[in-house]
Every structure is written in structure tokens, then in C-alpha cells.
Design a protein around this motif. Structure first.
Motif, PDB file in Angstrom:
ATOM      1  N   ASP A 165      14.419  21.953  -2.759  1.00 57.12           N
ATOM      2  CA  ASP A 165      15.425  20.911  -2.556  1.00 57.12           C
ATOM      3  C   ASP A 165      14.765  19.547  -2.630  1.00 57.12           C
ATOM      4  O   ASP A 165      14.513  19.045  -3.723  1.00 57.12           O
ATOM      5  CB  ASP A 165      16.153  21.121  -1.230  1.00 57.12           C
ATOM      6  N   TYR A 166      14.454  18.910  -1.485  1.00 61.77           N
ATOM      7  CA  TYR A 166      13.796  17.593  -1.558  1.00 61.77           C
ATOM      8  C   TYR A 166      12.514  17.721  -2.366  1.00 61.77           C
ATOM      9  O   TYR A 166      11.779  18.708  -2.271  1.00 61.77           O
ATOM     10  CB  TYR A 166      13.463  17.054  -0.172  1.00 61.77           C
ATOM     11  N   LEU A 167      12.240  16.684  -3.137  1.00 64.04           N
ATOM     12  CA  LEU A 167      11.090  16.708  -4.036  1.00 64.04           C
ATOM     13  C   LEU A 167      10.467  15.328  -4.104  1.00 64.04           C
ATOM     14  O   LEU A 167      11.169  14.317  -4.111  1.00 64.04           O
ATOM     15  CB  LEU A 167      11.550  17.134  -5.438  1.00 64.04           C
ATOM     16  N   ASP A 168       9.147  15.286  -4.135  1.00 67.45           N
ATOM     17  CA  ASP A 168       8.450  14.070  -4.515  1.00 67.45           C
ATOM     18  C   ASP A 168       7.230  14.439  -5.342  1.00 67.45           C
ATOM     19  O   ASP A 168       6.645  15.509  -5.159  1.00 67.45           O
ATOM     20  CB  ASP A 168       8.036  13.237  -3.299  1.00 67.45           C
ATOM     21  N   ILE A 169       6.896  13.547  -6.257  1.00 68.44           N
ATOM     22  CA  ILE A 169       5.689  13.657  -7.060  1.00 68.44           C
ATOM     23  C   ILE A 169       4.857  12.428  -6.709  1.00 68.44           C
ATOM     24  O   ILE A 169       5.160  11.313  -7.142  1.00 68.44           O
ATOM     25  CB  ILE A 169       5.992  13.692  -8.571  1.00 68.44           C
ATOM     26  N   ILE A 170       3.832  12.612  -5.898  1.00 68.76           N
ATOM     27  CA  ILE A 170       3.044  11.513  -5.358  1.00 68.76           C
ATOM     28  C   ILE A 170       1.767  11.388  -6.190  1.00 68.76           C
ATOM     29  O   ILE A 170       0.852  12.214  -6.083  1.00 68.76           O
ATOM     30  CB  ILE A 170       2.701  11.749  -3.879  1.00 68.76           C
TER      31      ILE A 170
ATOM     32  N   HIS B 173      10.436   8.528 -12.373  1.00 67.48           N
ATOM     33  CA  HIS B 173       9.239   7.777 -12.729  1.00 67.48           C
ATOM     34  C   HIS B 173       9.505   7.147 -14.095  1.00 67.48           C
ATOM     35  O   HIS B 173       8.971   7.582 -15.117  1.00 67.48           O
ATOM     36  CB  HIS B 173       8.016   8.692 -12.764  1.00 67.48           C
ATOM     37  N   ASP B 174      10.375   6.144 -14.112  1.00 67.67           N
ATOM     38  CA  ASP B 174      10.835   5.609 -15.394  1.00 67.67           C
ATOM     39  C   ASP B 174       9.719   4.948 -16.177  1.00 67.67           C
ATOM     40  O   ASP B 174       9.706   4.997 -17.408  1.00 67.67           O
ATOM     41  CB  ASP B 174      12.020   4.657 -15.193  1.00 67.67           C
TER      42      ASP B 174
ATOM     43  N   ALA C 120      11.281  -5.420 -11.349  1.00 61.68           N
ATOM     44  CA  ALA C 120      11.977  -4.778 -12.459  1.00 61.68           C
ATOM     45  C   ALA C 120      11.331  -5.143 -13.787  1.00 61.68           C
ATOM     46  O   ALA C 120      10.805  -6.224 -13.976  1.00 61.68           O
ATOM     47  CB  ALA C 120      13.445  -5.195 -12.460  1.00 61.68           C
ATOM     48  N   ARG C 121      11.381  -4.218 -14.729  1.00 61.42           N
ATOM     49  CA  ARG C 121      10.950  -4.462 -16.092  1.00 61.42           C
ATOM     50  C   ARG C 121      11.753  -3.528 -16.990  1.00 61.42           C
ATOM     51  O   ARG C 121      12.544  -2.732 -16.522  1.00 61.42           O
ATOM     52  CB  ARG C 121       9.442  -4.237 -16.247  1.00 61.42           C
ATOM     53  N   THR C 122      11.539  -3.620 -18.270  1.00 58.93           N
ATOM     54  CA  THR C 122      12.311  -2.806 -19.187  1.00 58.93           C
ATOM     55  C   THR C 122      12.092  -1.327 -18.908  1.00 58.93           C
ATOM     56  O   THR C 122      10.962  -0.863 -18.795  1.00 58.93           O
ATOM     57  CB  THR C 122      11.921  -3.131 -20.626  1.00 58.93           C
ATOM     58  N   SER C 123      13.170  -0.577 -18.808  1.00 60.15           N
ATOM     59  CA  SER C 123      13.069   0.844 -18.500  1.00 60.15           C
ATOM     60  C   SER C 123      12.526   1.608 -19.684  1.00 60.15           C
ATOM     61  O   SER C 123      12.831   1.317 -20.842  1.00 60.15           O
ATOM     62  CB  SER C 123      14.444   1.392 -18.112  1.00 60.15           C
ATOM     63  N   ALA C 124      11.690   2.623 -19.391  1.00 58.97           N
ATOM     64  CA  ALA C 124      11.184   3.527 -20.422  1.00 58.97           C
ATOM     65  C   ALA C 124      12.087   4.741 -20.559  1.00 58.97           C
ATOM     66  O   ALA C 124      11.716   5.700 -21.231  1.00 58.97           O
ATOM     67  CB  ALA C 124       9.759   3.961 -20.076  1.00 58.97           C
ATOM     68  N   LEU C 125      13.262   4.703 -19.932  1.00 58.24           N
ATOM     69  CA  LEU C 125      14.152   5.861 -19.925  1.00 58.24           C
ATOM     70  C   LEU C 125      15.489   5.540 -20.598  1.00 58.24           C
ATOM     71  O   LEU C 125      16.542   5.957 -20.125  1.00 58.24           O
ATOM     72  CB  LEU C 125      14.399   6.333 -18.489  1.00 58.24           C
TER      73      LEU C 125
ATOM     74  N   ALA D 229       0.804  -1.219   0.000  1.00 54.73           N
ATOM     75  CA  ALA D 229       0.000   0.000   0.000  1.00 54.73           C
ATOM     76  C   ALA D 229       0.833   1.262   0.000  1.00 54.73           C
ATOM     77  O   ALA D 229       0.325   2.349   0.195  1.00 54.73           O
ATOM     78  CB  ALA D 229      -0.923   0.004   1.221  1.00 54.73           C
ATOM     79  N   ALA D 230       2.127   1.121  -0.218  1.00 56.70           N
ATOM     80  CA  ALA D 230       3.002   2.293  -0.170  1.00 56.70           C
ATOM     81  C   ALA D 230       2.589   3.325  -1.199  1.00 56.70           C
ATOM     82  O   ALA D 230       2.088   3.012  -2.268  1.00 56.70           O
ATOM     83  CB  ALA D 230       4.448   1.872  -0.410  1.00 56.70           C
ATOM     84  N   SER D 231       2.828   4.589  -0.853  1.00 54.92           N
ATOM     85  CA  SER D 231       2.491   5.686  -1.751  1.00 54.92           C
ATOM     86  C   SER D 231       3.204   5.542  -3.086  1.00 54.92           C
ATOM     87  O   SER D 231       4.383   5.257  -3.142  1.00 54.92           O
ATOM     88  CB  SER D 231       2.900   7.012  -1.095  1.00 54.92           C
ATOM     89  N   PRO D 232       2.474   5.735  -4.209  1.00 55.96           N
ATOM     90  CA  PRO D 232       3.087   5.574  -5.530  1.00 55.96           C
ATOM     91  C   PRO D 232       3.846   6.800  -5.975  1.00 55.96           C
ATOM     92  O   PRO D 232       3.682   7.276  -7.087  1.00 55.96           O
ATOM     93  CB  PRO D 232       1.862   5.321  -6.418  1.00 55.96           C
ATOM     94  N   GLY D 233       4.659   7.366  -5.106  1.00 54.58           N
ATOM     95  CA  GLY D 233       5.363   8.588  -5.452  1.00 54.58           C
ATOM     96  C   GLY D 233       6.821   8.338  -5.744  1.00 54.58           C
ATOM     97  O   GLY D 233       7.178   7.584  -6.630  1.00 54.58           O
ATOM     98  N   ARG D 234       7.685   8.970  -4.959  1.00 53.02           N
ATOM     99  CA  ARG D 234       9.117   8.964  -5.215  1.00 53.02           C
ATOM    100  C   ARG D 234       9.676   7.568  -5.373  1.00 53.02           C
ATOM    101  O   ARG D 234      10.463   7.301  -6.261  1.00 53.02           O
ATOM    102  CB  ARG D 234       9.809   9.675  -4.058  1.00 53.02           C
ATOM    103  N   GLY D 235       9.291   6.637  -4.491  1.00 52.41           N
ATOM    104  CA  GLY D 235       9.892   5.314  -4.526  1.00 52.41           C
ATOM    105  C   GLY D 235       9.036   4.262  -5.200  1.00 52.41           C
ATOM    106  O   GLY D 235       9.341   3.088  -5.132  1.00 52.41           O
TER     107      GLY D 235
END
Length: 661
Positions: A144-149, A607-608, A80-85, A67-73
Motif C-alpha cells: 500500500d503506502y510506498l516511498d522510494i528514498i 519522481h518527475d 518548480a521547473r519543466t516537468s519531465a513527465l 535536509a529533507a529526505s529526497p524520497g517521496r516528497g
């Protein structure tokens, strides 16, 4: 923020950023082990790390809640899956470039700038008519510190949460601005911002919503509470707060962390620079407080910043602050159980037994790495009762400090061993001569007693949710070899450590509450031609990297490192770098982004799977003046022209999103 990195900055600029540490003796003068001594021993017997072997030696006990927040982490918490970056590394960017440099096929957009109004009725930014009342309703300075949740399943709504560390008055205000109002605007520009974001489709560029229900500014006037064992201590009591339970505001907020229960942690760092102190108390000196350390002269507007007449006021800063971004009416909490020092930030992982563990660095030359283990266990539910319980997890637990040794494992997997030395056990002091309250309020002095390892300015300390290891960014230490009798000289860059390094820590049996750990040096930074550099065993081409500051991870567990100080060490702009930590490319440094002139790269968010990278561009053009700006990012108003409404003639600290074109 790289608190004591001089580089090629002027003394005034460096003082605004760093406080007294740039102009006085290193606060830590105790006789304990230095990390350089341990590292030298480890490097002399280094064997090439096999990534598969490193992973195999750790039976991961740590878990992360579904249930962790789908933000920074969020990306790092999933399989793991193929990176979009996928990208081709950009070439090194000269320090004079006043732009955001990104790989071919990518674009950048500034989604929030200093002064942008974040409430429906907030005034538009007006560079010639700034006020504290307006700034309190606008996006703050030096993010400075940033998250996009991300807050919905479609990926079209989110919350942006960021810190605002400090202000650059030399480039913010036109001549003739009232000095007292400058101070009040600065108070309003410090702290934090919570701003809702919207977009039409996942993968699009975010736009901020000034009508967002949870939008909030937290400033130096926002009421906050203390909790934990030191709350109510006589060491926290002042005339304004005789009970020692409440405090006005937060400041010099550097890095942070987003908890599994969705709150955000903010670290108060170089608070010493705001106070005039007596300069004779050893406890003050250990925290960098001095008689001439308050160049901002805030005490002329509010006597709370005069530590001679209010000696406990500095004790009310230097904490980890917890904020609930989903509730704009909630009261932020300063957690005394986590100790008081120059916090870069705090990052939390849920251990296999349910307790939460927070890792923290004290951003000072020759200071320490800390760990907090909660007394109680995490609840994975999403009910209000579960959230209320989880918000108490950092209020009670035990604090310890790291000691690194170089005589550890010899199997090619670890370069050394280490132990966590307790400062509190069952919530009570175990440091001779220190009460529990003293351990928590004067944590540096208590740690000195138990002789942990002096580090080269440990900044971000963050767990990787894919491999369960912990990564420590030691940004640099130009005093290595000058303190003590080690005899290092400048030709040896590993002694006069101008470029920094990254430590990889492996908890014993994957248990983040274990008393011991193993460690590697995964990066010893610098240009490829710099003597003593090491890139995790990778021997092919790398991007030059110096002064690692913040770290984060993508969904594959790759390490991403942002830097602060490259203009002064490599004559290059600061940037963001990808570094695999496993597989055949372990240690391969690849630059993804470069920031504008005079800026540092902060708060990276990867957010790869969404194809997005976010950074906070802090202090662009900080070495300029009002009449001679060195940067015009991101408005790029031509010199000598009048900016349009809402624009600024000079630089504006901003949050940038990078996406594919």
C-alpha cells in the motif's frame, strides 16, 4: 485502502478488505454536522476559483527543511521547473483489462512482487510450498503506502519502503494447505518491507538488491514499543504485556508518510476485522469490533485475537507506527500522542515556528479529519543527535479534530471556513469526561463529544509543499442520505456519494498550527456526465475519476490522485490521475495509468525530474479463486501451465515503476 468500498465485490472479498464496517451499522451514530450539508451550502454560492488569487491570499509560513529526505516528497519540496513527465492522457480503461495501462511512449516494470526473496539466503518463492518462515524473508502481500528514498547523489541507490495491508487467502494458497500454517503465513505477509534498490544510471529502471544492508521485513511478530501519554496505560496492558509498553507487530497498514528526518510513518487501519469481541461494549462498537467480525479465525492459532478473553488487545492496534528504514535493528514505535482510530496514514510538514504538524484521516463513513502539532521543534541538522531528537517529535504534542462550516469567505477564493477543535492542550485532555489516556486510546469517542464534522471517509490527508495547502481525499460514502433524516435518495449522487471528492484546506496565514482554516472542494468526482461533478473550475474534457484514495504531488505542486473503487462505480479500472491545482488548467483531470483487473492503485510516488512514476498495485485478481484466477499480473503465466521457479500462476501484488521507453 478504501476500507468500505463495496463496488461489485463479493461479500467475502469485501469483508477481508473492510472488516465489519461493510456488514453493520456505521460506527459513528452521534448527532454532529455532516460534510454534505456544509458542501451543499458552499456549492450553491461557488464562484470560479482564480488560481493566482488563491495563491496570493496565503502568506506561507510553513517551511520545509533543506535536509529533507529526497524520497517521496523530494520533487515537491524543490522549486518548480519543466516537468519531465509530459504525457497524453490515456483513455478510460475497462475494468476487465488485466494489465498496467500507461501513456504512449512509456513502459512499466514490476520491480518487486509478493514472495520475492529480499535477503541473500532467503528461499525463492514456491507457490506450492509456502511457509511462514519463508514468507518472513520475502516481500509481503498487498503493498500500500510506498516511498522510494534515493540515498546517494548520483541517483543510483535507494530504499524502497512499503506497507503490506492484508492478505487474500482465497487466491494465495492451493487447496489442502494446512489452515494453521495459512494463518502464520498471513502474519508474516502483513506489516512492512524495506528493500534496497540499485541502478546503473539515473533515470533507469530500479532493480532490487537482496544483499542490501538495510533490507528488513516487519511482520506481526516484530517487537514494537509504545510511547507518549498513553504508554503504560491500564488500557494497553495485557497478560502478555502487563506493563502496557510493548506489542508484537503491526497490521492492516494502509497509507503512511515519510518524515523530514527520514523515518516512515505507517497507519494501522481496519484492525477490527482480526478480533472476536463481545459486541456489547459501546467503545468496541465505535471501533467496529463485533462478536462475528473475525472471519480469519486467527484466534484458533493465538488467543491474543480473542478480545473476549483479552479485551485490551484491540487497543494495541489503530496507531501511527514510526520506522527508521536506515537502521534494520531499530525498534518501531507506536505513537499514542497521535490518537487511535482507523488511520489511513499521517503526513508531516514543518511549520514556520519549527514545530511539526501531522495531518490524518479516519477512514470510516462519517468519521473525522485530525491534526497533531508537536510540542517540540524540528532540528535541521543531520547528526545522530539531531535524528534522535527528531524521532521524539511525535511523542508529545496536541491532537485536534476538524469542524467545517459553510458560512465563510465570500471573495471567490474560499468555499467555507473551519476550525480545529482541541482534544488535548499541553498534552492533557480537554474533553469533558475523558482522561488523557482515554482521549488517546478511544479517540473516536472523545472526538464525538466535541462535535466535529462527519466526513465521507477521509482517506489520505497530505500537505502540498509548493502551495502550502492540505488535500483530503474523501473516497465515497454510499450511506449518505441513509443515516439521519436528511432524506437523500439515490438519484442524487451527491447525497448517496458513490464517487467521492477532494477537499483543499488552506491554513490561516499559512500557519499550520493556526486554529482556523479555509477550504474549497477542488474535485467532486464522477464521470463528466454525472450530475453534480466539479473539476476545480475546469470546464474542458476530463478523464472520469471516482473513489479518490491516496494523493501526492510532483515538483510543480500538481496533485496526483490514485483511486480505489472505479470498477464498482464507473465499470473502469482504478488508476492514477494528474490534476493541476493552479493556473489555467486547475482541476483538469488527466489519467496517467490504469491497474490490472480487480486491483486498486496505491502509494503513488512521482519522481518527475527522474522521469519515473511508482505505484503499488494492490489485490489484483482479488475476486478470483485458486482454481479460477481473474488476474495473472505480473507473471502472466498462461492458465493450465506450470509456472517457472519464482513465478506464480495467479496474481501477485507488486510495486511498479513507469518510465519513458
Amino acid at each position: 485502502m478504501a476500507g468500505n468500498t463495496h463496488g461489485n465485490r463479493s461479500a467475502v472479498t469485501c469483508h477481508l478488505r473492510c472488516g465489519d464496517a461493510c456488514f453493520q451499522e456505521v460506527p459513528n451514530t452521534t448527532e454532529t454536522s455532516y460534510f454534505r450539508d456544509v458542501a451543499a451550502s458552499a456549492l450553491s454560492r461557488r464562484t470560479l476559483l482564480g488560481a493566482s488569487a488563491a495563491a496570493a491570499t496565503t502568506a506561507l509560513v510553513a517551511t520545509t527543511p533543506a535536509a529533507a529526505s529526497p524520497g517521496r516528497g523530494a520533487g515537491a519540496r524543490a522549486a518548480a521547473r519543466t516537468s519531465a513527465l509530459a504525457f497524453s492522457p490515456i483513455p478510460p480503461v475497462p475494468a476487465s483489462v488485466d494489465d498496467v495501462s500507461v501513456p504512449a511512449g512509456y513502459r512499466w516494470d514490476a520491480i518487486l512482487r509478493w514472495g520475492d526473496p529480499i535477503f541473500a539466503k532467503a528461499p525463492e518463492f514456491d507457490q506450492d510450498n509456502q511457509s511462514a518462515a519463508a514468507q518472513a524473508q520475502q516481500f509481503g502481500y498487498n503493498c500500500d503506502y510506498l516511498d522510494i528514498i534515493v540515498t546517494d547523489r548520483k541517483g543510483t541507490r535507494a530504499q524502497l519502503v512499503t506497507n503490506h495491508e492484508y492478505t487474500n487467502e482465497n487466491i494465495m494458497f492451493p487447496p489442502g494447505t494446512d489452515p494453521a500454517e495459512v494463518v502464520r503465513i498471513a502474519w508474516a505477509a502483513h506489516g512492512m518491507s524495506v528493500v534496497e534498490l540499485r541502478r546503473r544510471h539515473a533515470g533507469d529502471v530500479w532493480k532490487y538488491d537482496r544483499t542490501g544492508r538495510t533490507n528488513r521485513r516487519i511482520t506481526l511478530e516484530t517487537p514494537m514499543t509504545f510511547d507518549g501519554p498513553a504508554a503504560g496505560s491500564t488500557l494497553l496492558q495485557t497478560a502478555e504485556d502487563p506493563r502496557g509498553m510493548r506489542v508484537r507487530g503491526t497490521m492492516n497498514n494502509c497509507a503512511g508518510g515519510t518524515t523530514p528526518w527520514g523515518t516512515v510513518l505507517s497507519g494501522e487501519e481496519n484492525f477490527n476485522q482480526y478480533f472476536k469481541a463481545g459486541g456489547t461494549d459501546p467503545r468496541e462498537k465505535r471501533y467496529g469490533l463485533s462478536a462475528n467480525g473475525d472471519s480469519r479465525n486467527w484466534r484458533s492459532v493465538d488467543s491474543r485475537w480473542d478480545a473476549v478473553s483479552n479485551p485490551n488487545e484491540p487497543n494495541r492496534f489503530g496507531w501511527i507506527v514510526e520506522v527508521d528504514p536506515s537502521d534494520p535493528r531499530s525498534t518501531p514505535v507506536k505513537h499514542t500522542a497521535m490518537g487511535r482510530f482507523k488511520h489511513e496514514g499521517a503526513h508531516v510538514i514543518v511549520n514556520g515556528d519549527g514545530r511539526v504538524v501531522a495531518y490524518m484521516g479516519d477512514d470510516e463513513r462519517f468519521d473525522y479529519v485530525y491534526r497533531f502539532v508537536s510540542r517540540d521543534t524540528y532540528r535541521a541538522g543531520s547528526s545522530k543527535k539531531d535524528l534522535a531528537h527528531n524521532k521524539t517529535l511525535l511523542s508529545a504534542g496536541d491532537l485536534s479534530v476538524a469542524r467545517f462550516t459553510g458560512d465563510g469567505l465570500e471573495d471567490g477564493v474560499s468555499d467555507g471556513a473551519g476550525e480545529w477543535i482541541p482534544l488535548t492542550v499541553d498534552g492533557e485532555s480537554v474533553v469533558p469526561g475523558f482522561t488523557t489516556e482515554e482521549v488517546l486510546v478511544f479517540t473516536r469517542l472523545a472526538a464525538d463529544v466535541v462535535q466535529p464534522t462527519k466526513m465521507d471517509r477521509p482517506e489520505d490527508v497530505e500537505p502540498n509543499f509548493v502551495n502550502g495547502f492540505v488535500y483530503v481525499a474523501c473516497t465515497n460514502n454510499s450511506d449518505r442520505g441513509k443515516v439521519g433524516k436528511e432524506g437523500a435518495t439515490e438519484p442524487n449522487p451527491r447525497n448517496l456519494n458513490k464517487d467521492g471528492h477532494v477537499v483543499e484546506m488552506m491554513p490561516t496565514r499559512g500557519d499550520h498550527t493556526a486554529d482556523t482554516f479555509a477550504w474549497n472542494l477542488i474535485l467532486i468526482c464522477g464521470g463528466p456526465e454525472t450530475a453534480g461533478t466539479y473539476f476545480g473550475g475546469w470546464t474542458g474534457p476530463v478523464s472520469p475519476i471516482s473513489c479518490p484514495d491516496n494523493v501526492t504531488f510532483d515538483s510543480e505542486g500538481n496533485l496526483w490522485v490514485s483511486t480505489d473503487g472505479q470498477p464498482g462505480t464507473l465499470k473502469l479500472s482504478d488508476g492514477l490521475f494528474k490534476v493541476p491545482v493552479a493556473g489555467p488548467e486547475r482541476g483538469r483531470v488527466q489519467q496517467f495509468l490504469g491497474v490490472p483487473r480487480d486491483a486498486e492503485t496505491c502509494g503513488p510516488v512521482i519522481h518527475d525530474r527522474d522521469g519515473s512514476v511508482f505505484v503499488a498495485v494492490q489485490h489484483p485478481g482479488e475476486d478470483g479463486t485458486w482454481g479460477a484466477h481473474t488476474s495473472h499480473f505480473p507473471d502472466f503465466v498462461p492458465a493450465g501451465t506450470t509456472p517457472r521457479r519464482g513465478q506464480f500462476a495467479g496474481p501477485r501484488p507488486s510495486v511498479v515503476q513507469v518510465t519513458r521507453r
